[in-house]
Scaffold this motif. Structure first.
Motif, PDB file in Angstrom:
ATOM      1  N   ALA A  38       0.880  -1.124   0.067  1.00  0.00           N
ATOM      2  CA  ALA A  38       0.018  -0.166   0.003  1.00  0.00           C
ATOM      3  C   ALA A  38       0.855   1.229   0.010  1.00  0.00           C
ATOM      4  O   ALA A  38       0.404   2.239  -0.756  1.00  0.00           O
ATOM      5  CB  ALA A  38      -0.989  -0.041   1.106  1.00  0.00           C
ATOM      6  N   LEU A  41       2.257   1.292  -3.490  1.00  0.00           N
ATOM      7  CA  LEU A  41       1.487   1.799  -4.657  1.00  0.00           C
ATOM      8  C   LEU A  41       0.772   3.403  -4.169  1.00  0.00           C
ATOM      9  O   LEU A  41       0.567   4.012  -5.426  1.00  0.00           O
ATOM     10  CB  LEU A  41       0.157   0.843  -4.409  1.00  0.00           C
ATOM     11  CG  LEU A  41       0.467  -0.479  -4.937  1.00  0.00           C
ATOM     12  CD1 LEU A  41      -0.489  -1.598  -4.657  1.00  0.00           C
ATOM     13  CD2 LEU A  41       0.981  -0.367  -6.459  1.00  0.00           C
ATOM     14  N   LEU A  42       0.589   3.562  -3.059  1.00  0.00           N
ATOM     15  CA  LEU A  42       0.198   5.031  -2.817  1.00  0.00           C
ATOM     16  C   LEU A  42       1.253   6.248  -3.065  1.00  0.00           C
ATOM     17  O   LEU A  42       0.853   7.159  -3.612  1.00  0.00           O
ATOM     18  CB  LEU A  42       0.091   5.331  -1.330  1.00  0.00           C
ATOM     19  CG  LEU A  42      -1.305   4.622  -0.727  1.00  0.00           C
ATOM     20  CD1 LEU A  42      -1.313   4.706   0.777  1.00  0.00           C
ATOM     21  CD2 LEU A  42      -2.587   5.221  -1.471  1.00  0.00           C
ATOM     22  N   THR A  45       1.005   6.153  -6.970  1.00  0.00           N
ATOM     23  CA  THR A  45      -0.312   6.698  -7.259  1.00  0.00           C
ATOM     24  C   THR A  45      -0.250   8.327  -7.137  1.00  0.00           C
ATOM     25  O   THR A  45      -0.658   9.213  -8.224  1.00  0.00           O
ATOM     26  CB  THR A  45      -1.466   6.346  -6.226  1.00  0.00           C
ATOM     27  OG1 THR A  45      -1.721   4.922  -6.662  1.00  0.00           O
ATOM     28  CG2 THR A  45      -2.858   7.092  -6.735  1.00  0.00           C
ATOM     29  N   ASP A  49      -0.627  10.105 -10.745  1.00  0.00           N
ATOM     30  CA  ASP A  49      -1.663  11.067 -10.721  1.00  0.00           C
ATOM     31  C   ASP A  49      -1.386  12.357 -10.700  1.00  0.00           C
ATOM     32  O   ASP A  49      -2.199  13.053 -11.589  1.00  0.00           O
ATOM     33  CB  ASP A  49      -2.769  10.735  -9.233  1.00  0.00           C
ATOM     34  CG  ASP A  49      -3.476   9.389  -9.579  1.00  0.00           C
ATOM     35  OD1 ASP A  49      -3.410   8.699 -10.525  1.00  0.00           O
ATOM     36  OD2 ASP A  49      -4.336   9.428  -8.921  1.00  0.00           O
ATOM     37  N   ASP A  77      -8.619   9.375  -5.462  1.00  0.00           N
ATOM     38  CA  ASP A  77      -8.069   8.526  -6.398  1.00  0.00           C
ATOM     39  C   ASP A  77      -7.233   7.378  -5.474  1.00  0.00           C
ATOM     40  O   ASP A  77      -6.928   6.307  -5.769  1.00  0.00           O
ATOM     41  CB  ASP A  77      -7.100   9.051  -7.080  1.00  0.00           C
ATOM     42  CG  ASP A  77      -7.497   9.760  -8.355  1.00  0.00           C
ATOM     43  OD1 ASP A  77      -8.915   9.418  -8.584  1.00  0.00           O
ATOM     44  OD2 ASP A  77      -6.797  10.491  -8.905  1.00  0.00           O
ATOM     45  N   PHE A  78      -6.970   7.791  -4.079  1.00  0.00           N
ATOM     46  CA  PHE A  78      -6.177   7.111  -3.499  1.00  0.00           C
ATOM     47  C   PHE A  78      -6.755   5.848  -2.775  1.00  0.00           C
ATOM     48  O   PHE A  78      -6.174   4.751  -2.485  1.00  0.00           O
ATOM     49  CB  PHE A  78      -5.506   7.679  -2.298  1.00  0.00           C
ATOM     50  CG  PHE A  78      -4.248   8.642  -2.738  1.00  0.00           C
ATOM     51  CD1 PHE A  78      -3.070   8.348  -3.127  1.00  0.00           C
ATOM     52  CD2 PHE A  78      -4.821   9.957  -3.331  1.00  0.00           C
ATOM     53  CE1 PHE A  78      -2.119   9.153  -3.875  1.00  0.00           C
ATOM     54  CE2 PHE A  78      -3.702  10.877  -3.945  1.00  0.00           C
ATOM     55  CZ  PHE A  78      -2.702  10.319  -4.082  1.00  0.00           C
ATOM     56  N   TYR A  80      -8.962   3.740  -4.403  1.00  0.00           N
ATOM     57  CA  TYR A  80      -8.733   2.358  -5.111  1.00  0.00           C
ATOM     58  C   TYR A  80      -7.692   1.773  -4.905  1.00  0.00           C
ATOM     59  O   TYR A  80      -7.241   0.369  -4.834  1.00  0.00           O
ATOM     60  CB  TYR A  80      -8.784   2.750  -6.673  1.00  0.00           C
ATOM     61  CG  TYR A  80     -10.293   3.384  -6.810  1.00  0.00           C
ATOM     62  CD1 TYR A  80     -11.399   2.880  -6.781  1.00  0.00           C
ATOM     63  CD2 TYR A  80     -10.320   4.800  -7.292  1.00  0.00           C
ATOM     64  CE1 TYR A  80     -12.752   3.126  -7.014  1.00  0.00           C
ATOM     65  CE2 TYR A  80     -11.756   5.141  -7.476  1.00  0.00           C
ATOM     66  CZ  TYR A  80     -12.636   4.445  -7.464  1.00  0.00           C
ATOM     67  OH  TYR A  80     -13.924   4.980  -7.744  1.00  0.00           O
ATOM     68  N   THR A  81      -6.373   2.454  -4.529  1.00  0.00           N
ATOM     69  CA  THR A  81      -4.994   1.848  -4.425  1.00  0.00           C
ATOM     70  C   THR A  81      -5.524   0.910  -2.865  1.00  0.00           C
ATOM     71  O   THR A  81      -4.734  -0.011  -2.878  1.00  0.00           O
ATOM     72  CB  THR A  81      -4.110   2.774  -3.966  1.00  0.00           C
ATOM     73  OG1 THR A  81      -3.992   3.529  -5.432  1.00  0.00           O
ATOM     74  CG2 THR A  81      -2.567   2.308  -3.904  1.00  0.00           C
ATOM     75  N   ALA A  84      -7.219  -2.031  -3.713  1.00  0.00           N
ATOM     76  CA  ALA A  84      -6.282  -2.963  -4.449  1.00  0.00           C
ATOM     77  C   ALA A  84      -5.200  -3.832  -3.293  1.00  0.00           C
ATOM     78  O   ALA A  84      -5.046  -4.953  -3.340  1.00  0.00           O
ATOM     79  CB  ALA A  84      -5.677  -2.605  -5.416  1.00  0.00           C
ATOM     80  N   ALA A  85      -4.699  -2.898  -2.387  1.00  0.00           N
ATOM     81  CA  ALA A  85      -3.724  -3.544  -1.574  1.00  0.00           C
ATOM     82  C   ALA A  85      -3.971  -4.554  -0.551  1.00  0.00           C
ATOM     83  O   ALA A  85      -3.549  -5.378  -0.153  1.00  0.00           O
ATOM     84  CB  ALA A  85      -2.803  -2.342  -1.061  1.00  0.00           C
TER      85      ALA A  85
END
Length: 101
Positions: A38, A41-42, A45, A49, A77-78, A80-81, A84-85
């Motif tokens: 996470a 990915l954050l 992102t 983004d 937007d964050f 969705y990350t 997923a994580a």
């Protein structure tokens, strides 16, 4: 519809899947791995983004946003990350067969 309402079912599903997978013996290790994923990915992102929004590839109507942003990327937007994580590994664990005792 605001982005907060659009994201809510995904966050709820990820939370439920994570909760349901908590009974598996590897839950602690998976949470550590999900948290590391996470953070990575954050970070990605936030970088990409901001680049895409800054380049004009993505435009968000202001009335659908919360107004909170990291750089110029809306906080929505964050979510969705995070889904997923945490949600994807939990779903994978729940759908995999358990090893016989």
């Amino acid at each position: 519809m605001t982005y907060q309402l659009l994201i809510l079912p995904f966050l709820t599903a990820a939370a439920i899947l994570t909760f349901l997978s908590a009974r598996r013996p590897d839950f602690g290790k998976r949470m550590v791995a999900s948290t590391v994923a996470a953070v990575i990915l954050l970070t990605l992102t936030a970088i990409f983004d901001n680049l895409m929004i800054g380049a004009g590839l993505v435009v968000y109507p202001e009335e659908n946003l919360s107004g909170i942003a990291i750089g110029i990327a809306p906080i929505e937007d964050f979510a969705y990350t995070l889904c997923a994580a945490y949600g994807v590994p939990a779903l994978f664990v729940l759908l995999s067969r358990r090893k016989p005792s």
